[in-house]
Every structure is written in structure tokens, then in C-alpha cells.
Write an enzyme that holds these catalytic residues in place. Structure first.
Site, mmCIF file in Angstrom:
data_model
loop_
_atom_site.group_PDB
_atom_site.id
_atom_site.type_symbol
_atom_site.label_atom_id
_atom_site.label_comp_id
_atom_site.label_asym_id
_atom_site.label_seq_id
_atom_site.Cartn_x
_atom_site.Cartn_y
_atom_site.Cartn_z
ATOM 1 N N CYS A 125 36.233 39.410 41.174
ATOM 2 C CA CYS A 125 37.435 38.636 41.508
ATOM 3 C C CYS A 125 36.969 37.311 42.093
ATOM 4 O O CYS A 125 36.370 37.298 43.175
ATOM 5 C CB CYS A 125 38.297 39.403 42.515
ATOM 6 S SG CYS A 125 39.757 38.480 43.047
ATOM 7 N N HIS A 165 38.155 39.192 29.758
ATOM 8 C CA HIS A 165 39.204 38.176 29.587
ATOM 9 C C HIS A 165 39.424 37.897 28.103
ATOM 10 O O HIS A 165 38.467 37.857 27.327
ATOM 11 C CB HIS A 165 38.805 36.874 30.293
ATOM 12 C CG HIS A 165 38.799 36.991 31.787
ATOM 13 N ND1 HIS A 165 39.900 36.705 32.572
ATOM 14 C CD2 HIS A 165 37.836 37.423 32.643
ATOM 15 C CE1 HIS A 165 39.606 36.930 33.837
ATOM 16 N NE2 HIS A 165 38.367 37.375 33.912
ATOM 17 N N GLU A 175 47.227 39.192 34.670
ATOM 18 C CA GLU A 175 46.022 39.909 35.062
ATOM 19 C C GLU A 175 46.087 41.409 34.783
ATOM 20 O O GLU A 175 47.136 42.049 34.971
ATOM 21 C CB GLU A 175 45.745 39.725 36.567
ATOM 22 C CG GLU A 175 45.249 38.357 36.952
ATOM 23 C CD GLU A 175 44.589 38.345 38.310
ATOM 24 O OE1 GLU A 175 44.065 39.393 38.733
ATOM 25 O OE2 GLU A 175 44.616 37.299 38.974
ATOM 26 N N CYS A 215 43.983 32.784 38.885
ATOM 27 C CA CYS A 215 42.970 33.818 38.604
ATOM 28 C C CYS A 215 41.626 33.104 38.503
ATOM 29 O O CYS A 215 41.427 32.304 37.580
ATOM 30 C CB CYS A 215 43.308 34.547 37.302
ATOM 31 S SG CYS A 215 42.101 35.808 36.846
HETATM 32 N N1 LIG Z 1 42.758 41.501 37.661
HETATM 33 C C1 LIG Z 1 41.312 41.300 37.565
HETATM 34 C C2 LIG Z 1 40.663 41.338 38.964
HETATM 35 C C3 LIG Z 1 41.077 40.159 39.852
HETATM 36 C C4 LIG Z 1 40.642 38.840 39.257
HETATM 37 C C5 LIG Z 1 41.320 37.579 39.803
HETATM 38 N N2 LIG Z 1 42.280 37.750 40.850
HETATM 39 C C6 LIG Z 1 40.295 36.503 40.127
HETATM 40 O O1 LIG Z 1 40.541 35.652 41.015
HETATM 41 O O2 LIG Z 1 39.250 36.486 39.438
HETATM 42 C C7 LIG Z 1 40.718 42.400 36.661
HETATM 43 O O3 LIG Z 1 41.319 43.478 36.582
HETATM 44 O O4 LIG Z 1 39.646 42.156 36.077
#
Ligand SMILES: N[C@H](CCC[C@H](N)C(=O)O)C(=O)O
Length: 287
Positions: free
Chosen positions: A75, A172, A221, A230
């Protein structure tokens, strides 16, 4: 139990941050979900856990749980909040720290202007390792990238959406849209997140190229729905845009909740993410 926490946000992506060095925590997915619930708990997109490291060369271990209760690999916005937290709580006197995550070591640095820059490591670009199942799908070359056509539904009609697939430790899928503000994120986001070709699900990025140094980005997300920003999604979008020949590093990323900056020198090099990290309030909760 009574749990102390700090509520933080980075460009509107919000977190509950927990010092698990001085508090014993061993929660179930249901308890993480309750803690992240915006009505029955504190409310957050992700929960960030601060622990002592188990990997050599790391100063801390950083664990991340999405609001759906699932633990994930990385994250980026959270990494900035993590660095601000350990500094403000006196857990480290260093401006740069090395942080162990499920997907390797990252290195946040506190900047003089109050922002935080994170060495996020190199992106993973081999589709199978994202992981993405490309079997039987005709990849469409664009520059150094390959676009993969996903068949989705939009207002009841099939829509073929070419996506770039990139991992920043977490997966992603990035698509280019004409206008991020009006893109059908609520309708297409869940379809991309749960697409069968992503065995671990995926974060769905919707990128509008403003110019070669500026994008607007919305991300639906994995495990959290659309967030106001994100960090890893911004990294993935810029890597995809540079590989497609659409962007030049560094790139300004305008998210709904604020501005991030991403720099990447190319294949095999680390991605650097810069942006805000803000403490909103401190609290205690019985959970
Ligand atoms: N939802 C993302 C994790 C949080 C990523 C995001 N909040 C960031 O700032 O990178 C996942 O399941 O891979």
C-alpha cells in the site's frame, strides 16, 4: 479489548494505523472488517500494522489489511503514513527507514516540506507474475507494453477494454479513458476487480492522460472499492503510461483526494512515489 489507534490519510486514502509493537493484536478478518467499518467501527480504506521486523536489514514490518478484511502485499499511500507514524511516535529517529512488506523491502523518506517519498521497488511486468492469466488472449503491443482486451459489460452491452497489467507487489489493471471524472468506474470497476483472469483479483485503474507529465487517475481498489487516491495504483498507471509511450517521468498524478508525484527511470528501476501523509486524530476503541 481496548485498542489504541491513529487515524491518518494520504491524499484522501484513509487508514487506521496500529502500533503492534506495544499492543498485542491477533484479529480475525471479521474484526479487521469491523474496525474499518465506517458505521460500526472507526472507518478506513485500509488498516496498517506496525511491527518489529523479521527480515534482515529492515527497521520495521508493515502489514496491510483492506476494509474487506483481507491482508495484501503493498500500500503506497499507507507507506507514507507509516513513516510519519513511526517518526511522530518516536519509534524511529531516522528520516529514511527500511520497511519489510509481504512483497519485499520499501524505503520511505520524510522530506523537509512535510511530504514523504517512498522507494517502492521495481514494478513486476511479466503478466503471469502479476498474476494475470493471458492464456488464449491476443496481446496488443503498444510501445514497450502489451494491452490485454478484457470483455466487460457496459449498460447491458459487451465492451472490450484493453488493459495494461502491472504489479507493485499488488496487482493492477490500468485502462486509459478520455475523461476520468465521467468514466464508468462504479460499473466497470467491480467487473475488472473480479475478472476471472486475475486469480488474486486486481485493483482497477482509470487513467486520463492530460499531457506527457500529468494524468488524472481514479482507482477502484481490490478489497476496498473506489478510494480517493491509490499510491500503488498511481505507480502502476505511470509505469504503464511510460511503457505505452504516453508519459515522461516524473509524472504528476491528480487523484480525487489530492496530488501525488511518480518517478520511474525504466525497466528494472525502482518507482518513487511522493505525496502527503497526515494525522487526523488519535483514538481508542473496544474491539
Ligand atoms: N487495495 C490494494 C491495497 C491498498 C493499496 C492503496 N491504498 C495504495 O495506496 O497503494 C490491494 O488490494 O492491492
Amino acid at each position: 479489548m481496548k485498542l489504541k489507534f491513529t487515524k491518518m490519510q494520504g491524499a484522501g486514502n484513509d487508514f487506521v494505523v496500529i502500533d503492534a509493537i506495544h499492543q498485542q493484536i491477533d484479529f480475525s478478518a471479521e474484526q479487521w472488517r469491523r474496525l474499518a467499518d465506517r458505521r460500526f467501527g472507526v472507518g478506513a480504506d485500509q488498516i496498517l500494522i506496525v511491527e518489529r521486523p523479521t527480515a534482515p536489514g529492515a527497521d520495521f514490518r508493515y502489514r496491510i489489511f483492506n476494509s474487506d478484511g483481507g491482508e495484501v502485499e503493498q500500500c503506497g499511500n499507507g507507506a507514507r503514513a507509516f513513516a510519519r507514524f513511526v517518526s511522530d511516535k518516536g519509534l524511529s529517529g531516522e528520516r529514511s527507514i527500511r520497511v519489510q512488506t509481504m512483497s519485499g523491502i520499501i524505503a520511505p523518506t520524510l522530506e523537509d516540506d512535510g511530504s514523504v517519498t517512498v522507494d517502492m521497488g521495481a514494478p513486476v511486468l511479466e503478466p503471469a507474475t502479476v498474476p494475470f492469466d493471458s492464456a488464449g488472449l491476443p496481446g496488443l503491443p503498444q510501445g514497450h507494453d502489451t494491452l490485454w482486451p478484457l470483455t466487460l459489460q457496459l449498460q447491458g452491452a459487451p465492451l472490450e477494454v484493453p488493459v495494461s497489467v502491472v504489479s507493485m507487489g499488488n496487482p493492477h489493471a490500468v485502462q486509459v479513458v478520455e475523461d476520468a471524472e465521467t468514466a464508468p468506474v462504479a460499473e466497470l470497476g467491480p467487473q475488472v476487480e473480479h475478472h476471472p483472469r486475475f486469480p488474486k483479483r486486481v485493483n482497477a485503474g482509470f487513467m486520463q492522460v492530460v499531457d506527457r507529465r500529468h494524468i488524472k487517475l481514479r482507482v477502484f481498489e481490490r478489497g476496498a472499492g473506489e478510494t480517493l487516491a491509490c499510491g500503488t495504483g498511481a505507480c502502476a498507471a505511470v509505469v504503464a503510461g511510460i511503457r505505452r509511450g504516453l508519459l515522461d517521468s516524473p509524472v504528476r498524478v491528480s487523484a480525487r483526494g489530492g496530488e501525488l508525484s511518480i518517478a520511474w527511470a525504466g525497466e528494472g528501476q525502482a518507482v518513487h512515489l511522493s505525496g502527503p501523509a497526515v494525522t487526523v486524530f488519535e483514538g481508542e476503541i473496544n474491539i
